[in-house]
Design a protein around this motif. Sequence first.
Motif, mmCIF file in Angstrom:
data_model
loop_
_atom_site.group_PDB
_atom_site.id
_atom_site.type_symbol
_atom_site.label_atom_id
_atom_site.label_comp_id
_atom_site.label_asym_id
_atom_site.label_seq_id
_atom_site.Cartn_x
_atom_site.Cartn_y
_atom_site.Cartn_z
ATOM 1 N N ILE A 97 37.290 -48.340 47.489
ATOM 2 C CA ILE A 97 36.425 -49.186 48.305
ATOM 3 C C ILE A 97 35.524 -48.314 49.162
ATOM 4 O O ILE A 97 35.801 -47.133 49.380
ATOM 5 N N ASP A 98 34.450 -48.918 49.661
ATOM 6 C CA ASP A 98 33.583 -48.238 50.617
ATOM 7 C C ASP A 98 33.914 -48.740 52.024
ATOM 8 O O ASP A 98 34.584 -49.761 52.192
ATOM 9 N N ALA A 99 33.436 -48.023 53.011
ATOM 10 C CA ALA A 99 33.752 -48.373 54.395
ATOM 11 C C ALA A 99 33.111 -49.699 54.796
ATOM 12 O O ALA A 99 32.000 -50.027 54.378
ATOM 13 N N ALA A 100 33.831 -50.458 55.618
ATOM 14 C CA ALA A 100 33.341 -51.724 56.159
ATOM 15 C C ALA A 100 33.354 -51.665 57.680
ATOM 16 O O ALA A 100 34.008 -50.810 58.288
ATOM 17 N N GLU A 101 32.649 -52.610 58.286
ATOM 18 C CA GLU A 101 32.554 -52.632 59.748
ATOM 19 C C GLU A 101 33.829 -53.153 60.411
ATOM 20 O O GLU A 101 34.143 -52.775 61.526
ATOM 21 N N THR A 135 38.271 -47.422 57.421
ATOM 22 C CA THR A 135 38.480 -48.587 58.278
ATOM 23 C C THR A 135 39.939 -49.005 58.331
ATOM 24 O O THR A 135 40.440 -49.448 59.365
ATOM 25 N N LEU A 136 40.627 -48.872 57.202
ATOM 26 C CA LEU A 136 42.045 -49.224 57.132
ATOM 27 C C LEU A 136 42.921 -48.035 57.492
ATOM 28 O O LEU A 136 42.485 -46.886 57.412
ATOM 29 N N LYS A 137 44.152 -48.302 57.850
ATOM 30 C CA LYS A 137 45.171 -47.268 57.942
ATOM 31 C C LYS A 137 45.816 -47.112 56.562
ATOM 32 O O LYS A 137 45.737 -48.007 55.721
ATOM 33 N N LYS A 138 46.462 -45.980 56.349
ATOM 34 C CA LYS A 138 47.058 -45.734 55.041
ATOM 35 C C LYS A 138 48.056 -46.819 54.661
ATOM 36 O O LYS A 138 48.068 -47.287 53.513
ATOM 37 N N TYR A 175 44.351 -39.570 58.233
ATOM 38 C CA TYR A 175 43.123 -40.353 58.360
ATOM 39 C C TYR A 175 43.468 -41.820 58.606
ATOM 40 O O TYR A 175 44.464 -42.342 58.109
ATOM 41 N N GLY A 176 42.566 -42.505 59.321
ATOM 42 C CA GLY A 176 42.699 -43.939 59.522
ATOM 43 C C GLY A 176 41.878 -44.414 60.697
ATOM 44 O O GLY A 176 41.845 -43.752 61.745
ATOM 45 N N ARG A 177 41.200 -45.557 60.519
ATOM 46 C CA ARG A 177 40.419 -46.180 61.586
ATOM 47 C C ARG A 177 39.354 -45.239 62.157
ATOM 48 O O ARG A 177 39.198 -45.103 63.366
ATOM 49 N N LYS A 178 38.622 -44.564 61.285
ATOM 50 C CA LYS A 178 37.471 -43.758 61.689
ATOM 51 C C LYS A 178 37.841 -42.663 62.692
ATOM 52 O O LYS A 178 37.085 -42.340 63.598
ATOM 53 N N ASN A 179 39.013 -42.046 62.490
ATOM 54 C CA ASN A 179 39.485 -41.000 63.408
ATOM 55 C C ASN A 179 39.272 -39.590 62.846
ATOM 56 O O ASN A 179 39.904 -38.637 63.304
#
Length: 301
Positions: A97-101, A135-138, A175-179
């Motif tokens: 998937i691609d990133a979402a808002e 955007t999601l967490k693992k 990685y997760g939530r744009k961190n």
Amino acid sequence: MTDSHSPNRPTTERLGRRALLRNGTLVLGAAALPVAALPAADGDARVRIGLVTDLHYADKPPAGTRHYRETLAKLAEATAAFKREGIDCLVELGDLIDAAETVETEQRYLRTINRTFSAICDDRHYVLGNHCVDTLKKEEFLGSVGQSDSYYSFDRNGVHFVVLDSCFRADGQPYGRKNFQWTDANVPQDELDWLQEDLAGTDNPTIIFAHQRLDVSNNHGVKNNADVRKILESSGKVLAVFQGHSHQNDLNEIEGIHYCTLVAMVEGSGEENNGYSTMEIQRDGTIHVKGFRKQAQREFA
């Protein structure tokens, strides 16, 4: 890109000590055959794997060369080819998937693309890509697709397969939530220790699946890929690494291990810009990558 399409079966030439190259496929964007022109699947294959990478599905307009919505139709074409080829299992190499808002929008993207992907084959495996966990967490991504771990191994027909997770920052945080910065990809020490133990525990020839590249030191490479390669090389069991992330056809050989980078499905508009493959491990140890559309043909032993 200077890709072209030929209705003829490509010729074969010798590359280096172990690898074979089809139709100049080390040249970036070299020709790959449309589906109808491919030869029939080899019945002598020990195991046959369906491979896709970098679908970047999202319900949003194109951006540059990335046509997010079109991956649904491209995956439908790949589904028909995989059914025809008779694959043993299915692997996506990251960035499904691609990133979402928002989390809700991202979960909708994932449900939509995974509805098609999960219908292809019951035995399927997901490699985490940086966009999967932008955007999601693992645990959210993995829970949605029904996979318990981000890195693990499995065996099929006497071949050992390892799924790696390089979606960790240099400080070891996942990685997760744009961190994270996408260029800061690492395999943490705990995973390195697990990998060394896992390879020591098998006598089978081994294939590695990864998202970020293990053969380059640029922005698309895992920052500590030399540490990963040292473990792979010292095991004496790893035949090849299949990876995505840089969206291009590429093939390198380092210390007897082939690093095969697959083309992204999201790049370009229309069926002629699709890209996917089957990877066959023959009984004599030869690995044949049958490329469809933009995906290059490969054969090495």
